[in-house]
Design a protein around this motif. Sequence first.
Motif, PDB file in Angstrom:
ATOM      1  N   LYS A 257       0.807  -1.223   0.000  1.00  0.00           N
ATOM      2  CA  LYS A 257       0.000   0.000   0.000  1.00  0.00           C
ATOM      3  C   LYS A 257       0.840   1.273   0.000  1.00  0.00           C
ATOM      4  O   LYS A 257       0.298   2.381  -0.057  1.00  0.00           O
ATOM      5  CB  LYS A 257      -0.923   0.001   1.222  1.00  0.00           C
ATOM      6  CG  LYS A 257      -1.944  -1.138   1.212  1.00  0.00           C
ATOM      7  CD  LYS A 257      -2.821  -1.109   2.448  1.00  0.00           C
ATOM      8  CE  LYS A 257      -3.820  -2.270   2.449  1.00  0.00           C
ATOM      9  NZ  LYS A 257      -4.664  -2.282   3.676  1.00  0.00           N
ATOM     10  N   THR A 258       2.154   1.132   0.061  1.00  0.00           N
ATOM     11  CA  THR A 258       3.033   2.302   0.077  1.00  0.00           C
ATOM     12  C   THR A 258       2.897   3.085  -1.223  1.00  0.00           C
ATOM     13  O   THR A 258       2.859   2.516  -2.312  1.00  0.00           O
ATOM     14  CB  THR A 258       4.503   1.864   0.260  1.00  0.00           C
ATOM     15  OG1 THR A 258       4.611   1.085   1.457  1.00  0.00           O
ATOM     16  CG2 THR A 258       5.414   3.076   0.365  1.00  0.00           C
ATOM     17  N   ARG A 259       2.846   4.397  -1.106  1.00  0.00           N
ATOM     18  CA  ARG A 259       2.719   5.265  -2.294  1.00  0.00           C
ATOM     19  C   ARG A 259       3.934   5.127  -3.196  1.00  0.00           C
ATOM     20  O   ARG A 259       5.066   4.990  -2.718  1.00  0.00           O
ATOM     21  CB  ARG A 259       2.558   6.721  -1.852  1.00  0.00           C
ATOM     22  CG  ARG A 259       1.227   7.038  -1.183  1.00  0.00           C
ATOM     23  CD  ARG A 259       1.290   8.404  -0.503  1.00  0.00           C
ATOM     24  NE  ARG A 259       1.792   9.439  -1.400  1.00  0.00           N
ATOM     25  CZ  ARG A 259       1.021  10.253  -2.130  1.00  0.00           C
ATOM     26  NH1 ARG A 259      -0.293  10.137  -2.037  1.00  0.00           N
ATOM     27  NH2 ARG A 259       1.552  11.184  -2.899  1.00  0.00           N
ATOM     28  N   ALA A 260       3.692   5.198  -4.494  1.00  0.00           N
ATOM     29  CA  ALA A 260       4.774   5.053  -5.471  1.00  0.00           C
ATOM     30  C   ALA A 260       5.833   6.130  -5.294  1.00  0.00           C
ATOM     31  O   ALA A 260       7.036   5.858  -5.411  1.00  0.00           O
ATOM     32  CB  ALA A 260       4.207   5.098  -6.888  1.00  0.00           C
ATOM     33  N   ASP A 261       5.428   7.381  -4.986  1.00  0.00           N
ATOM     34  CA  ASP A 261       6.424   8.445  -4.868  1.00  0.00           C
ATOM     35  C   ASP A 261       7.351   8.225  -3.680  1.00  0.00           C
ATOM     36  O   ASP A 261       8.527   8.628  -3.707  1.00  0.00           O
ATOM     37  CB  ASP A 261       5.764   9.825  -4.815  1.00  0.00           C
ATOM     38  CG  ASP A 261       4.744   9.972  -3.693  1.00  0.00           C
ATOM     39  OD1 ASP A 261       4.496   8.986  -2.966  1.00  0.00           O
ATOM     40  OD2 ASP A 261       4.188  11.076  -3.543  1.00  0.00           O
ATOM     41  N   THR A 262       6.855   7.570  -2.628  1.00  0.00           N
ATOM     42  CA  THR A 262       7.717   7.246  -1.488  1.00  0.00           C
ATOM     43  C   THR A 262       8.807   6.258  -1.899  1.00  0.00           C
ATOM     44  O   THR A 262       9.978   6.409  -1.548  1.00  0.00           O
ATOM     45  CB  THR A 262       6.878   6.644  -0.343  1.00  0.00           C
ATOM     46  OG1 THR A 262       5.904   7.592   0.079  1.00  0.00           O
ATOM     47  CG2 THR A 262       7.760   6.250   0.836  1.00  0.00           C
ATOM     48  N   ILE A 263       8.416   5.233  -2.661  1.00  0.00           N
ATOM     49  CA  ILE A 263       9.381   4.221  -3.095  1.00  0.00           C
ATOM     50  C   ILE A 263      10.370   4.820  -4.091  1.00  0.00           C
ATOM     51  O   ILE A 263      11.574   4.542  -4.030  1.00  0.00           O
ATOM     52  CB  ILE A 263       8.642   3.020  -3.715  1.00  0.00           C
ATOM     53  CG1 ILE A 263       7.724   2.380  -2.657  1.00  0.00           C
ATOM     54  CG2 ILE A 263       9.629   1.986  -4.257  1.00  0.00           C
ATOM     55  CD1 ILE A 263       6.816   1.306  -3.207  1.00  0.00           C
ATOM     56  N   LEU A 264       9.879   5.673  -4.987  1.00  0.00           N
ATOM     57  CA  LEU A 264      10.778   6.301  -5.965  1.00  0.00           C
ATOM     58  C   LEU A 264      11.793   7.217  -5.278  1.00  0.00           C
ATOM     59  O   LEU A 264      12.939   7.335  -5.725  1.00  0.00           O
ATOM     60  CB  LEU A 264       9.966   7.078  -6.997  1.00  0.00           C
ATOM     61  CG  LEU A 264       9.098   6.207  -7.924  1.00  0.00           C
ATOM     62  CD1 LEU A 264       8.207   7.086  -8.800  1.00  0.00           C
ATOM     63  CD2 LEU A 264       9.980   5.313  -8.786  1.00  0.00           C
ATOM     64  N   ALA A 265      11.373   7.857  -4.185  1.00  0.00           N
ATOM     65  CA  ALA A 265      12.313   8.691  -3.425  1.00  0.00           C
ATOM     66  C   ALA A 265      13.408   7.826  -2.807  1.00  0.00           C
ATOM     67  O   ALA A 265      14.589   8.207  -2.788  1.00  0.00           O
ATOM     68  CB  ALA A 265      11.569   9.469  -2.343  1.00  0.00           C
ATOM     69  N   ARG A 266      13.035   6.630  -2.313  1.00  0.00           N
ATOM     70  CA  ARG A 266      14.041   5.721  -1.751  1.00  0.00           C
ATOM     71  C   ARG A 266      14.943   5.156  -2.852  1.00  0.00           C
ATOM     72  O   ARG A 266      16.138   4.938  -2.635  1.00  0.00           O
ATOM     73  CB  ARG A 266      13.352   4.589  -0.994  1.00  0.00           C
ATOM     74  CG  ARG A 266      12.611   5.052   0.243  1.00  0.00           C
ATOM     75  CD  ARG A 266      13.517   5.764   1.214  1.00  0.00           C
ATOM     76  NE  ARG A 266      14.576   4.869   1.709  1.00  0.00           N
ATOM     77  CZ  ARG A 266      15.650   5.281   2.383  1.00  0.00           C
ATOM     78  NH1 ARG A 266      15.843   6.582   2.605  1.00  0.00           N
ATOM     79  NH2 ARG A 266      16.538   4.418   2.820  1.00  0.00           N
ATOM     80  N   GLU A 267      14.383   4.937  -4.030  1.00  0.00           N
ATOM     81  CA  GLU A 267      15.213   4.498  -5.152  1.00  0.00           C
ATOM     82  C   GLU A 267      16.279   5.544  -5.460  1.00  0.00           C
ATOM     83  O   GLU A 267      17.459   5.216  -5.663  1.00  0.00           O
ATOM     84  CB  GLU A 267      14.341   4.263  -6.382  1.00  0.00           C
ATOM     85  CG  GLU A 267      15.123   3.855  -7.626  1.00  0.00           C
ATOM     86  CD  GLU A 267      14.254   3.768  -8.857  1.00  0.00           C
ATOM     87  OE1 GLU A 267      14.806   3.572  -9.953  1.00  0.00           O
ATOM     88  OE2 GLU A 267      13.022   3.905  -8.748  1.00  0.00           O
ATOM     89  N   SER A 268      15.878   6.801  -5.451  1.00  0.00           N
ATOM     90  CA  SER A 268      16.840   7.880  -5.701  1.00  0.00           C
ATOM     91  C   SER A 268      17.903   7.932  -4.609  1.00  0.00           C
ATOM     92  O   SER A 268      19.093   8.149  -4.885  1.00  0.00           O
ATOM     93  CB  SER A 268      16.101   9.222  -5.789  1.00  0.00           C
ATOM     94  OG  SER A 268      17.002  10.271  -6.081  1.00  0.00           O
ATOM     95  N   PHE A 269      17.479   7.705  -3.354  1.00  0.00           N
ATOM     96  CA  PHE A 269      18.455   7.669  -2.262  1.00  0.00           C
ATOM     97  C   PHE A 269      19.512   6.605  -2.518  1.00  0.00           C
ATOM     98  O   PHE A 269      20.721   6.855  -2.355  1.00  0.00           O
ATOM     99  CB  PHE A 269      17.742   7.385  -0.927  1.00  0.00           C
ATOM    100  CG  PHE A 269      18.693   6.996   0.169  1.00  0.00           C
ATOM    101  CD1 PHE A 269      19.364   7.961   0.901  1.00  0.00           C
ATOM    102  CD2 PHE A 269      18.944   5.664   0.459  1.00  0.00           C
ATOM    103  CE1 PHE A 269      20.268   7.606   1.899  1.00  0.00           C
ATOM    104  CE2 PHE A 269      19.836   5.291   1.460  1.00  0.00           C
ATOM    105  CZ  PHE A 269      20.499   6.272   2.174  1.00  0.00           C
TER     106      PHE A 269
END
Length: 284
Positions: A257-269
Amino acid sequence: MIAFTDFLPVPEPERTKVKLNMRAGDGSGEAWDFLMDDHEHWLRLNQWRTKQTNNNMGGARHLLAFAQYYPYGPQYFIFGGAFEVREVTPARFDDLGYELTPLPLHADYIKRLIIKLERPIGRAPYLRHYVGLQDSLAPEVYELAPDVKLGTFPGYQNVRLRHHELQRIIAGDEPSWKDALSSVKGVYVITDLSSGRLYVGSASGEANGLWQRWAGYAHLKNLTGGNRELEQLRRDLGDAHIVENFQYSILEIFDPKTRADTILARESFWKNALDSRAHGMNMN
């Protein structure tokens, strides 16, 4: 039904025992995991001797060893090899009481042949005479896999798959892997083992999480999952380079259920942390 004794004949039935291992007595792990990943511990399970008759070779010269294949259920066991047995002298109890020498007998079936017992057994380990086993537990040949079975899912933090392993997991719908990877989204890393270069990606919007994302990489007519950075490498070096050199691991997992933008921010990290833009295979 193919009976166990018809499929696995032995030269000296009266002097052969069958050991059905379930888990280590000290609670350190399951027999199947040792068979897959820890040969020394697998041997120790079968060398162990106690004073109880159910864990004593009783003068047997040969052993057929099995590990409970718990992904299928408690009455399923996978073949782990045939051994010549020599008793350690003086006798040792609650210790490694036997020397085991691997035999070529039925070696082609190791980690491939699964038998099914008529009913689950309640104690572990479980040693029985080859003669009489067919009558007491009615073991039958349940499956002979075309390839060696892969280990069960080792935990997200321990995933390290070569491409040929990823292919087999996806193609075979390996149950423990599919359940685990389908239930999470995440950030992952692909390593080109020939160069050490990294590619960081994510499964942020897929309905079946990491399983769906990695299924794209496993497809032999795709291999890159549509990533333009990896497509360029495939055009330059060919499909064989990916199959022979790519390794897949998980960096971070998220609830579906995690928002896609949260995961994409972690990908960038992770791209920044691993410097995979400047020194790896990420372009953005």
